[in-house]
Structure formats: structure tokens, C-alpha cells
Design a protein around this motif. Structure first.
Motif, PDB file in Angstrom:
ATOM      1  N   GLN A 158       0.822  -1.207   0.000  1.00 58.21           N
ATOM      2  CA  GLN A 158       0.000   0.000   0.000  1.00 58.21           C
ATOM      3  C   GLN A 158       0.857   1.258   0.000  1.00 58.21           C
ATOM      4  O   GLN A 158       0.534   2.251  -0.671  1.00 58.21           O
ATOM      5  N   THR A 159       1.946   1.232   0.744  1.00 58.12           N
ATOM      6  CA  THR A 159       2.826   2.396   0.810  1.00 58.12           C
ATOM      7  C   THR A 159       3.462   2.690  -0.544  1.00 58.12           C
ATOM      8  O   THR A 159       3.515   3.844  -0.987  1.00 58.12           O
ATOM      9  N   VAL A 160       3.925   1.632  -1.217  1.00 59.44           N
ATOM     10  CA  VAL A 160       4.484   1.827  -2.557  1.00 59.44           C
ATOM     11  C   VAL A 160       3.387   2.294  -3.521  1.00 59.44           C
ATOM     12  O   VAL A 160       3.633   3.113  -4.406  1.00 59.44           O
ATOM     13  N   GLY A 161       2.162   1.780  -3.328  1.00 60.99           N
ATOM     14  CA  GLY A 161       1.050   2.241  -4.162  1.00 60.99           C
ATOM     15  C   GLY A 161       0.748   3.721  -3.963  1.00 60.99           C
ATOM     16  O   GLY A 161       0.416   4.436  -4.920  1.00 60.99           O
ATOM     17  N   ILE A 162       0.866   4.201  -2.719  1.00 60.61           N
ATOM     18  CA  ILE A 162       0.663   5.634  -2.469  1.00 60.61           C
ATOM     19  C   ILE A 162       1.735   6.451  -3.180  1.00 60.61           C
ATOM     20  O   ILE A 162       1.443   7.485  -3.803  1.00 60.61           O
ATOM     21  N   SER A 163       2.978   5.995  -3.108  1.00 64.42           N
ATOM     22  CA  SER A 163       4.053   6.712  -3.802  1.00 64.42           C
ATOM     23  C   SER A 163       3.828   6.692  -5.310  1.00 64.42           C
ATOM     24  O   SER A 163       4.158   7.655  -6.008  1.00 64.42           O
ATOM     25  N   LEU A 164       3.242   5.611  -5.822  1.00 64.68           N
ATOM     26  CA  LEU A 164       2.915   5.540  -7.245  1.00 64.68           C
ATOM     27  C   LEU A 164       1.891   6.612  -7.617  1.00 64.68           C
ATOM     28  O   LEU A 164       2.030   7.303  -8.640  1.00 64.68           O
ATOM     29  N   CYS A 165       0.877   6.789  -6.787  1.00 63.58           N
ATOM     30  CA  CYS A 165      -0.161   7.792  -7.063  1.00 63.58           C
ATOM     31  C   CYS A 165       0.404   9.211  -7.015  1.00 63.58           C
ATOM     32  O   CYS A 165       0.153  10.025  -7.923  1.00 63.58           O
ATOM     33  N   VAL A 166       1.155   9.532  -5.984  1.00 63.00           N
ATOM     34  CA  VAL A 166       1.668  10.901  -5.865  1.00 63.00           C
ATOM     35  C   VAL A 166       2.760  11.168  -6.896  1.00 63.00           C
ATOM     36  O   VAL A 166       2.959  12.311  -7.320  1.00 63.00           O
ATOM     37  N   THR A 167       3.460  10.108  -7.341  1.00 63.89           N
ATOM     38  CA  THR A 167       4.424  10.292  -8.426  1.00 63.89           C
ATOM     39  C   THR A 167       3.708  10.672  -9.714  1.00 63.89           C
ATOM     40  O   THR A 167       4.158  11.569 -10.453  1.00 63.89           O
ATOM     41  N   GLY A 168       2.595   9.989  -9.994  1.00 66.31           N
ATOM     42  CA  GLY A 168       1.810  10.362 -11.168  1.00 66.31           C
ATOM     43  C   GLY A 168       1.262  11.765 -11.082  1.00 66.31           C
ATOM     44  O   GLY A 168       1.236  12.515 -12.070  1.00 66.31           O
ATOM     45  N   PHE A 169       0.834  12.164  -9.883  1.00 62.44           N
ATOM     46  CA  PHE A 169       0.340  13.527  -9.695  1.00 62.44           C
ATOM     47  C   PHE A 169       1.456  14.545  -9.930  1.00 62.44           C
ATOM     48  O   PHE A 169       1.270  15.548 -10.631  1.00 62.44           O
ATOM     49  N   GLY A 170       2.628  14.303  -9.356  1.00 59.90           N
ATOM     50  CA  GLY A 170       3.740  15.232  -9.548  1.00 59.90           C
ATOM     51  C   GLY A 170       4.195  15.298 -10.987  1.00 59.90           C
ATOM     52  O   GLY A 170       4.521  16.383 -11.502  1.00 59.90           O
ATOM     53  N   THR A 395       3.845   5.813   7.712  1.00 59.40           N
ATOM     54  CA  THR A 395       3.452   5.555   6.323  1.00 59.40           C
ATOM     55  C   THR A 395       3.894   6.686   5.405  1.00 59.40           C
ATOM     56  O   THR A 395       4.396   6.446   4.292  1.00 59.40           O
ATOM     57  N   VAL A 396       3.733   7.926   5.847  1.00 55.76           N
ATOM     58  CA  VAL A 396       4.116   9.080   5.034  1.00 55.76           C
ATOM     59  C   VAL A 396       5.627   9.103   4.806  1.00 55.76           C
ATOM     60  O   VAL A 396       6.106   9.377   3.689  1.00 55.76           O
ATOM     61  N   VAL A 397       6.402   8.794   5.838  1.00 59.59           N
ATOM     62  CA  VAL A 397       7.866   8.812   5.708  1.00 59.59           C
ATOM     63  C   VAL A 397       8.337   7.767   4.697  1.00 59.59           C
ATOM     64  O   VAL A 397       9.166   8.048   3.813  1.00 59.59           O
ATOM     65  N   VAL A 398       7.806   6.547   4.787  1.00 68.18           N
ATOM     66  CA  VAL A 398       8.194   5.497   3.837  1.00 68.18           C
ATOM     67  C   VAL A 398       7.755   5.865   2.425  1.00 68.18           C
ATOM     68  O   VAL A 398       8.482   5.622   1.448  1.00 68.18           O
ATOM     69  N   THR A 399       6.588   6.460   2.299  1.00 74.65           N
ATOM     70  CA  THR A 399       6.108   6.889   0.974  1.00 74.65           C
ATOM     71  C   THR A 399       7.035   7.930   0.368  1.00 74.65           C
ATOM     72  O   THR A 399       7.327   7.890  -0.843  1.00 74.65           O
ATOM     73  N   LEU A 400       7.505   8.869   1.166  1.00 77.21           N
ATOM     74  CA  LEU A 400       8.422   9.893   0.662  1.00 77.21           C
ATOM     75  C   LEU A 400       9.724   9.275   0.159  1.00 77.21           C
ATOM     76  O   LEU A 400      10.298   9.747  -0.833  1.00 77.21           O
ATOM     77  N   VAL A 401      10.191   8.217   0.814  1.00 75.91           N
ATOM     78  CA  VAL A 401      11.417   7.554   0.364  1.00 75.91           C
ATOM     79  C   VAL A 401      11.232   6.982  -1.042  1.00 75.91           C
ATOM     80  O   VAL A 401      12.065   7.201  -1.944  1.00 75.91           O
ATOM     81  N   PHE A 402      10.123   6.265  -1.279  1.00 74.14           N
ATOM     82  CA  PHE A 402       9.875   5.701  -2.608  1.00 74.14           C
ATOM     83  C   PHE A 402       9.552   6.792  -3.629  1.00 74.14           C
ATOM     84  O   PHE A 402       9.847   6.630  -4.816  1.00 74.14           O
ATOM     85  N   LEU A 403       8.957   7.869  -3.180  1.00 75.33           N
ATOM     86  CA  LEU A 403       8.661   8.973  -4.088  1.00 75.33           C
ATOM     87  C   LEU A 403       9.940   9.575  -4.651  1.00 75.33           C
ATOM     88  O   LEU A 403       9.998   9.963  -5.829  1.00 75.33           O
ATOM     89  N   MET A 404      10.974   9.640  -3.841  1.00 75.62           N
ATOM     90  CA  MET A 404      12.220  10.262  -4.283  1.00 75.62           C
ATOM     91  C   MET A 404      13.049   9.372  -5.213  1.00 75.62           C
ATOM     92  O   MET A 404      13.895   9.874  -5.943  1.00 75.62           O
ATOM     93  N   VAL A 405      12.803   8.061  -5.193  1.00 74.42           N
ATOM     94  CA  VAL A 405      13.683   7.172  -5.955  1.00 74.42           C
ATOM     95  C   VAL A 405      12.990   6.489  -7.127  1.00 74.42           C
ATOM     96  O   VAL A 405      13.667   5.827  -7.925  1.00 74.42           O
ATOM     97  N   GLY A 406      11.670   6.608  -7.264  1.00 68.12           N
ATOM     98  CA  GLY A 406      10.963   5.817  -8.263  1.00 68.12           C
ATOM     99  C   GLY A 406      10.257   6.623  -9.329  1.00 68.12           C
ATOM    100  O   GLY A 406      10.115   7.844  -9.241  1.00 68.12           O
ATOM    101  N   ARG A 407       9.836   5.914 -10.388  1.00 70.56           N
ATOM    102  CA  ARG A 407       8.989   6.420 -11.450  1.00 70.56           C
ATOM    103  C   ARG A 407       7.817   5.460 -11.596  1.00 70.56           C
ATOM    104  O   ARG A 407       7.824   4.360 -11.046  1.00 70.56           O
ATOM    105  N   ILE A 408       6.796   5.855 -12.341  1.00 69.58           N
ATOM    106  CA  ILE A 408       5.580   5.055 -12.420  1.00 69.58           C
ATOM    107  C   ILE A 408       5.857   3.654 -12.943  1.00 69.58           C
ATOM    108  O   ILE A 408       5.456   2.649 -12.344  1.00 69.58           O
ATOM    109  N   ASN A 409       6.555   3.550 -14.074  1.00 71.54           N
ATOM    110  CA  ASN A 409       6.815   2.232 -14.655  1.00 71.54           C
ATOM    111  C   ASN A 409       7.745   1.386 -13.785  1.00 71.54           C
ATOM    112  O   ASN A 409       7.783   0.165 -13.910  1.00 71.54           O
TER     113      ASN A 409
END
Length: 481
Positions: A158-170, A395-409
Motif C-alpha cells: 500500500q505504501t508503494v502504491g501511495i508513492s505511485l499515485c503521488v508520483t503520477g500527480f507530480g 506511512t508518510v515517511v516510507v512513501t516519501l522515500v519511494f517517491l524520491m527514488v521511483g517512477r511510475i513504470n
């Protein structure tokens, strides 16, 4: 001074007339039967539990609120199911696999989660649902240790899924505003994440009210996309309108680089992983055993129709080379691009909002059972609805970590495996529960059919055996006489 009348009924000392009146009131209001305190204690704590509809409750009064099928389960599931991948990657999925295989990927994804939904519904019908969602379903059948380990895997997905959503938004916001800064996409995603986290801290009432607004905007965006497919568009956009030639060109696969059908399935599958959002609301529902099945299956059915509609419309109206390269093609197909952009941003935010609601509560339940001792601080909650603030921060902290290192694909395939493991465990839990229940039912039926008979004399105590022999002798003498 007038003496204040004591309500002895609250202490179990009411008269027969008062007790009968109280029972009549309880039968008229089923919510009292299955309220927060549950069962026979509902009368005793009826004043304290605050069981009122959420739309009648005030914004700023701290009280417990319970939800139903449509305002709780359906809304949470649907805004999770119609996520960022549908708007930003539906064209890419059709361009890579072609319309028939893209539809197959959609149906396979839906069937996988549908199997788990049916299993979860079966567990809900055989148990009394409590807070904890996925963790409660698994731990109630397989034990808290298995439930805790699988629950942690689910929270990670779920945490990685949240980072996926906010990555798409950004990503979409940075392109819209034409931001050239290297960290522009991550900054926009992080800002949206923190805003939605604050809404969750404000309470579940705010979450549901915001979800209703976002759901309306998403539906308007879908209608805008469907209407726009029948309009004429500039040729340079690559949108041909409904064309038999375009449809024929987009029916065959056209995989690029190292991609395959399984790559396409891995990118699309995270779209349907939000199906358990309604189950994660189990602690805030009036009738979980009834609300969860109806709301979840309704949201999945409507979402499946919209998935297939997106695939068919894009396959019949857009050239393949544009499908593969332009991630914002849905905005060019729509009648009013503004409405679809609003829908894109709101579906991203709504999916993130619902995931931020469910994951911390699963973590809170795991910590409350003390399955993993060092997680015990995460069990603390705020207010009558026990908002898991500390779990939300983690949850927010872990999401921020994946947000900084990942892309949607890159993030999409990572989301797939934790959810598949969770769904497989739910299926096994239901299988084990159903087999045990059937065995117990057969055992009880076998003992009911067996006629009752007196035990043999040799297994009776010595003090009973002579008396039994004397009784038999007396009966025999009577027959002879």
C-alpha cells in the motif's frame, strides 16, 4: 430543591415496564444492536457511542461516526480503483499489447482480485468483523502471527502504491506548469501527500466528505473523455476519431524493447489493488458483514466497465505511435481538457487519500495485538475514532522515500507482488475456514442423528450398577405377573 430522577436501567435495575420499553427501542434501531460497543451492551452505552449518520454530525465536534454501504465502502473502493494508471498509462497499455490483449490483462487483473474479494466476503459472513481490515480477516482464521506478517507485507504494498499515485500527480503537474527544476515532480508529489495526510489526521468524517467531492469530479472527467471521442480533433494530435482503420492497426500487439504481455499486466495490475479499501474501513462501519460485500462488488463491477471503455475508446480513436509516446493522450481525446485534467488530479488524490486511511489502521491493529513488540507505539490513536497518527506518520515517511527514488513504470511492478501474496493468503484463509466450518457442521449433524441409549452396565459406577439390576428384576417380575 427537586430531586433528580435516577436512571436505574443503566445499572440493570429497571422495572419490567421500563425494560420492555427499552427492548422495543432497540428492535426499532438495528444500529444499537451492532454498534461500537456491540451486542447486549448497546443499551448500556447508547449515549456514549454517538452512533449518528455522518452527514448529521457537525464538523468540529469530536464524536464517533459510523458509515454504511455507499458512503463508506463503495466510495472508498471506487476512488481507489479508478486510479492514476487508468488516465496516464491506459494508452500505453493498449499501444503495447493491442486492444484484445489489453482487455485480457484487465480481465485477468479483475478476476484475481475478485477471487480474493469473494474469499474476504465469505470470512466476513462467518465472523463478527472488527477493526483491522485485512489483518483481522487473516489473523482471525490463521492466527495473529500469520496475520501480522501478511499485514506488514500488505502495508508495504500500500505504501508503494501511495508513492505511485503521488508520483503520477507530480509528473502531470510538472508538465502542466512546465517546471524545469530537476526535483519539480517530487516536490509536487510530496506537497500533495502532506496535504492529504493532514486531512486524515483531521478525522474520518473529513476523509469521506472529501472523497465524495473527488468522486463527483472523477465521474465528470470520465464523461468528458467519452463525449470527446466523438468530436473532431486536430490531425497533429494523432487522434483520428472513431475509425475502422485505427481499430485494425491497434488490435495486434506492438511490444517495444524488452516489454511483453506480462510487463503490461504488471503495470496495469496496481490499478485494481485498491479493492480492499472498503474492508479496511471495518472498524468504522455500522454493519460490516452487510456493507462490505455490496459496496465492494458494486465498485469493482463499475470500475471494470470503465477500464474496458478506456481501452476500446483509445484503441479506436488514437494512432499507435501516439499511444506509446504520449502519456497525456486521454486529455487530447476529451472534449474539455480541463475537466479531464481535474479528474486526473482528483483521482490521484482520492486514491492516495483512501490508501492513507487504510494502511495506518492495519498497522495500528497489528501493533495493538503486540505481534511485533517494537511496533507497540503505533497502536496509539487520537479521538473517538482512534485515528492512528503515529502509524500515519510512519506511512508518510516510507512513501516519501519511494517517491524520491521511483517512477511510475518502476514502482508499478513492485506494488504487484505484496498484493498477490496478500490475496493468496486471504484465499487460503477462507478455504481453511470453510473446510473447518463444513467439518464442524457434519460432526454436529452426525451426533444429532445418533439415537440416545443407556450406557452399558460395565461403565457405570458400583453404586449405580446394583440399583440398575434391581430395577431390571422388578420390571421382569411385573411382566410375568
Amino acid at each position: 430543591m427537586a430531586s433528580k430522577r435516577v436512571d436505574w436501567g443503566r445499572f440493570g435495575l429497571a422495572s419490567d415496564a421500563e425494560r420492555e420499553a427499552s427492548e422495543t427501542t432497540r428492535l426499532k434501531d438495528p444500529a444499537l444492536e451492532e454498534g461500537y460497543y456491540g451486542g447486549q451492551d448497546a443499551e448500556l452505552f447508547a449515549e456514549e457511542k454517538g452512533d449518528v449518520p455522518w452527514w448529521k454530525s457537525t464538523f468540529f465536534v469530536s464524536e464517533r461516526v459510523l458509515f454504511g454501504t455507499w458512503d463508506g465502502v463503495f466510495t472508498s473502493c471506487f476512488v481507489n480503483l479508478l486510479g492514476v494508471i487508468v488516465f496516464l498509462r491506459a494508452g500505453w497499455v493498449v499501444g503495447e499489447a493491442g486492444v484484445p490483449l489489453a482487455a485480457l490483462a484487465i480481465l485477468v487483473s479483475v478476476v484475481v482480485v475478485l477471487t480474493s474479494v469473494v474469499s474476504a466476503v465469505g470470512i466476513c459472513e462467518r465472523t463478527r468483523m472488527e477493526s483491522g481490515g485485512i489483518y483481522f480477516l487473516i489473523s482471525h482464521v490463521l492466527g495473529s502471527q500469520v496475520g501480522g506478517s501478511v499485514g506488514l507485507v500488505y502495508c508495504f504494498g500500500q505504501t508503494v502504491g501511495i508513492s505511485l499515485c503521488v508520483t503520477g500527480f507530480g509528473e502531470s503537474m510538472a508538465k502542466l506548469l512546465d517546471l524545469r527544476w530537476m526535483w519539480a515532480e517530487e516536490a509536487m508529489g510530496a506537497a500533495a501527500l502532506l496535504l492529504l495526510a493532514l486531512i486524515n489526521v483531521a478525522g474520518v468524517k473529513w476523509v469521506v466528505k472529501v472523497q465524495f467531492l473527488l468522486l463527483l469530479l472523477v465521474l465528470l472527467a470520465v464523461i468528458d473523455f467519452l463525449v470527446g471521442s466523438f468530436l473532431k480533433h486536430p490531425e497533429e494530435a494523432g487522434v483520428t476519431g472513431w475509425s475502422a482503420v485505427t481499430w485494425a492497426n491497434n488490435t495486434r500487439p506492438g511490444y517495444t524493447e524488452d516489454n511483453s504481455w506480462f510487463t503490461v499486466l504488471g503495470v496495469f495490475f496496481p490499478t485494481v489493488t485498491g479493492i480492499m479499501a472498503g474492508i479496511n474501513m471495518s472498524g468504522d462501519l455500522r454493519h460490516p458483514a452487510r456493507d462490505i460485500p455490496v459496496g465492494t462488488l458494486s465498485a469493482l463491477g463499475l470500475s471494470t466497465v470503465l477500464y474496458l471503455m478506456f481501452a476500446v475508446v483509445l484503441g479506436a480513436t488514437v494512432e499507435r505511435k501516439v499511444l506509446l509516446t504520449d502519456y497525456m493522450i486521454t486529455e487530447k481525446v476529451s472534449a474539455l481538457g480541463v475537466l479531464l485534467l481535474i479528474g486526473l488530479y482528483t483521482t490521484t488524490l482520492s486514491s492516495t487519500l483512501a490508501s492513507l486511511y487504510g494502511s495506518p489502521r492495519v498497522l495500528q491493529s497489528i501493533a495493538g495485538e503486540n505481534v511485533v513488540p517494537f511496533l507497540s507505539p503505533l497502536a496509539k490513536g487520537k479521538g473517538p475514532n482512534k485515528v492512528p497518527v503515529i502509524s500515519l506518520v510512519v506511512t508518510v515517511v516510507v512513501t516519501l522515500v519511494f517517491l524520491m527514488v521511483g517512477r511510475i513504470n518502476t514502482l508499478a511492478p513492485i506494488v504487484t507482488m505484496p498484493f498477490l501474496a496478500t490475496y493468496a493468503t486471504i484465499d487460503y484463509a477462507y478455504f481453511a475456514l470453510a473446510m473447518t466450518a463444513d467439518m464442524q457442521r457434519k460432526r454436529e449433524a452426525r451426533f444429532r442423528r445418533r439415537p440416545a441409549r443407556a450406557p452399558p452396565a460395565w461403565c457405570l459406577p458400583p453404586t449405580i450398577t446394583p440399583a440398575l439390576s434391581q430395577t431390571k428384576t422388578t420390571s421382569a417380575r411385573r411382566k410375568v405377573a
